[in-house]
Design an enzyme around this catalytic site. Structure first.
Site, short mmCIF file in Angstrom:
data_model
loop_
_atom_site.label_atom_id
_atom_site.label_comp_id
_atom_site.label_asym_id
_atom_site.label_seq_id
_atom_site.Cartn_x
_atom_site.Cartn_y
_atom_site.Cartn_z
N ILE A 83 0.81 -1.22 0.00
CA ILE A 83 0.00 0.00 0.00
C ILE A 83 0.84 1.27 0.00
O ILE A 83 0.30 2.37 -0.07
CB ILE A 83 -0.94 0.02 1.22
CG1 ILE A 83 -0.14 -0.07 2.52
CG2 ILE A 83 -1.96 -1.10 1.13
CD1 ILE A 83 -1.00 0.03 3.77
N GLN B 56 9.48 5.84 4.96
CA GLN B 56 10.83 6.35 5.13
C GLN B 56 11.85 5.23 5.22
O GLN B 56 12.97 5.36 4.74
CB GLN B 56 10.90 7.21 6.40
CG GLN B 56 12.29 7.77 6.70
CD GLN B 56 12.31 8.56 7.99
OE1 GLN B 56 11.28 8.66 8.67
NE2 GLN B 56 13.46 9.11 8.33
N ASP C 22 3.02 15.17 7.38
CA ASP C 22 2.29 14.72 6.19
C ASP C 22 0.84 14.41 6.54
O ASP C 22 0.32 13.36 6.17
CB ASP C 22 2.99 13.50 5.59
CG ASP C 22 2.41 13.14 4.22
OD1 ASP C 22 1.85 14.04 3.56
OD2 ASP C 22 2.51 11.97 3.81
#
Length: 605
Positions: free
Chosen positions: A352, A356, A496
């Site tokens: 999916i 990092q 994010d």
């Protein structure tokens, strides 16, 4: 009145310096006392002819001469002659300097070089102009005064001062009496203008009484002489010499330091303040002292008599501190340790995203204890009791030691997150060659894909399966805000936040996650920098473009996320701008473009 021998002149108005008033009158000249006349200020004087004039005030007078001359007087002619003379001297000096310069140039062209003799001769020639310049210094240039003409075309000159003789214009000038010897000391101050009653009250002050500060009373200013001037005597103010010296009185409520008692007795009426046993907690028992004595944060049991007995400020530490320090040695909370699993417990379903540290896959996990928050899959009904749908973050192979340490730090941090709006860390695998962590996943997927299935309606009545009201959208936004406040309290910056990084469970439960930015599904919403770094530029605050991320930048991203929720994920933020225009608009700072208000946004949002 102005008086002149053999002439009668018109009377003129005048004004005396502050705190001295009077009128002009005829009188004889007094040579003994003429101080007051030096303070006179006379204006609008009209004279008929030049001559000797006398000004008298209250028995004091001074005489001076008034000359009435044409504007084209001999003084102006002498000024013209002096100017011509100065001009001639300047021309002579300039000619001498030019001759010297030409002579030196001629000597240079003849010999081909400069010598010391030429320079010496040039210096001597130039010095010949010094006497001429010194003569110019002693010449006074004529000062051009403004011609103040009256109706007859003449001007009034009074002791080298120009006075306009026209009575329609008020011009002030000070008339100074001629003195043989100029005194360096300033003239005496004029007396205050006080009434006789005020003076008597001031002089009748009893020196034995305590003098209060004198309040200045408003005095009347009149154009006539006061009663003192008419009587010929000038009163003097009483000198306040015997003022009572300031002395500190003894204060009965204070005692000297040597007599202070070192003991303090508390006046307590056997009732204690209703303080909770712990901060932000409530009492569990009926008696406050029971909670206080049995509280585990105290080292010894507390007796209520400790608060009522007589104590001393020089007592020992046990008396002053009946219990140990509360904050110096806090109770160590047990660190939440994630469950250790192996690769055999994981069955991958699909990838999916890429985070990092590596890939993020959706997987099924078997044999997971304590998975109450996980949602069992529907793909295998026979395994509903032992299978959970999870997200697995894998660590890339052959990573550096620094990346491995960062991965371990994330495990320690995420394992302590316990909030209803934050995804939970369920298990870890750190002993394998390919370590990974297991995160909670929700059965309805991410919020962006979930919202695109719905249509917005204005009210909650008669909802179909594909309809969603604004109240439900507000409920989702509040859950995300609650989770972000929790992360902010831990000094954690998400960087994010977006609907793609929020998961949806049953009954519209929302949880914040971070499964990586470069997911294949949302790769187009990220801007690739130099082919490697990927940034969510449409969710970033201005300072984030310069590498500064903080709680404030997360707050900006939250606002964009709420905008996504109310547009049901069907629009991209700033969709009218391409990536380059988006960056230019963001780094501009002030005047940045703001997105429009979506439909159904409540007034409190």
């Amino acid at each position: 009145m102005w008086s002149s021998p053999g002439r009668n002149l018109e009377s003129g108005r005048f004004n005396i310096t502050p705190r001295y008033t009077g009128t002009l009158s005829n009188g004889s000249v007094s040579s003994s006392d003429k101080v007051a006349l030096s303070q006179l200020t006379i204006f609008n004087v009209t004279v008929a002819d030049e001559g000797e004039y006398t000004c008298s005030v209250d028995g004091e007078s001074a005489s001076f001469r008034v000359d009435l001359g044409d504007s084209n007087s001999s003084g102006s002619n002498s000024g013209v002659i002096a100017g011509v003379l100065i001009t001639l001297l300047l021309l002579i000096a300039l000619i001498i300097i030019l001759i010297c310069v030409f002579w030196v140039v001629w000597r240079y062209r003849r010999r081909g070089k400069f010598d010391l003799g030429s320079c010496r001769e040039l210096s001597c020639s130039s010095c010949s102009c010094v006497p001429l310049l010194a003569a110019l210094k002693g010449v006074k240039l004529p000062t051009r005064h403004r011609e103040n003409l009256n109706k007859n075309g003449t001007r009034l000159r009074l002791n080298e001062r120009n006075h306009i003789a026209d009575t329609n214009t008020e011009i002030y000038s000070v008339v100074q009496k001629p003195l043989k010897k100029i005194s360096k000391s300033p003239p005496p101050l004029p007396p205050l203008t006080l009434t006789e009653t005020e003076l008597n009250e001031l002089m009748s002050i009893d020196e034995k009484e305590e003098l209060s500060p004198i309040q200045e009373k408003p005095t009347r200013r009149n154009t006539g002489l006061s009663t003192y001037s008419q009587s010929g005597t000038i009163p003097k103010l009483a000198k306040l010499t015997k003022l009572r010296k300031f002395k500190m009185k003894e204060n009965p409520i204070y005692q000297s330091a040597d007599e202070l008692e070192l003991e303090l007795e508390l006046q307590v009426d056997n009732t204690l303040y209703a303080l909770p046993s712990k901060p932000n907690s409530t009492r569990n028992s009926a008696s406050f002292t029971d909670d206080l004595a049995s509280d585990p944060i105290y080292s010894v049991a507390i007796n209520p008599s400790m608060f009522t007995k007589r104590s001393s400020t020089i007592g020992n530490d046990d008396d002053l501190h009946p219990y140990g320090p509360i904050y110096a040695r806090p109770i160590k909370q047990k660190m939440r340790q994630p469950l250790n699993v192996s690769v055999d417990n994981i069955r991958e379903v699909k990838q999916i995203g890429v985070g990092q540290f590596g890939a993020v896959v959706l997987a099924e996990m078997t044999g997971l204890s304590g998975s109450e928050r996980c949602v069992p899959t529907k793909r295998d009904p026979s395994m509903l009791n032992g299978v959970a749908l999870v997200a697995v973050k894998k660590l890339k192979p052959d990573v550096s030691e620094e990346v491995r340490q960062s991965f371990d730090k994330e495990i320690k941090f995420v394992s302590q997150l316990q909030h209803d709006s934050i995804v939970q860390l369920l298990a870890v695998c750190t002993h394998s060659k390919h370590p990974f962590i297991v995160m909670e996943y929700m059965e309805n997927g991410d919020l962006n894909q979930f919202l695109q299935k719905y249509q917005m309606v204005d009210d909650d009545s008669a909802l179909y399966s594909n309809q969603i009201p604004p109240s439900t959208l507000l409920y989702m936004a509040v859950q995300i805000a609650s989770g972000m406040v929790y992360l902010s309290s831990l000094n954690y910056v998400h960087r994010d936040l977006a609907t793609r990084n929020c998961l949806v469970g049953s009954n519209f439960r929302i949880k914040i996650s971070d499964f990586g930015m470069s997911r294949n599904l949302y790769e187009r919403v990220y801007y690739r920098v130099r082919g490697r770094a990927m940034l969510p530029i449409r969710w970033m605050a201005t300072e984030s473009f310069y590498g500064r991320f903080s709680e404030k930048s997360d707050a900006w991203a939250y606002g964009v996320t709420v905008w996504e929720i109310y547009t049901l994920g069907k629009k991209q933020p700033y969709e009218e701008l391409d990536d380059q225009d988006m960056i230019q608009d963001a780094i501009r700072g002030t005047g940045r473009r703001i997105m429009g208000r979506p439909r159904g946004v409540a007034g409190c949002v």
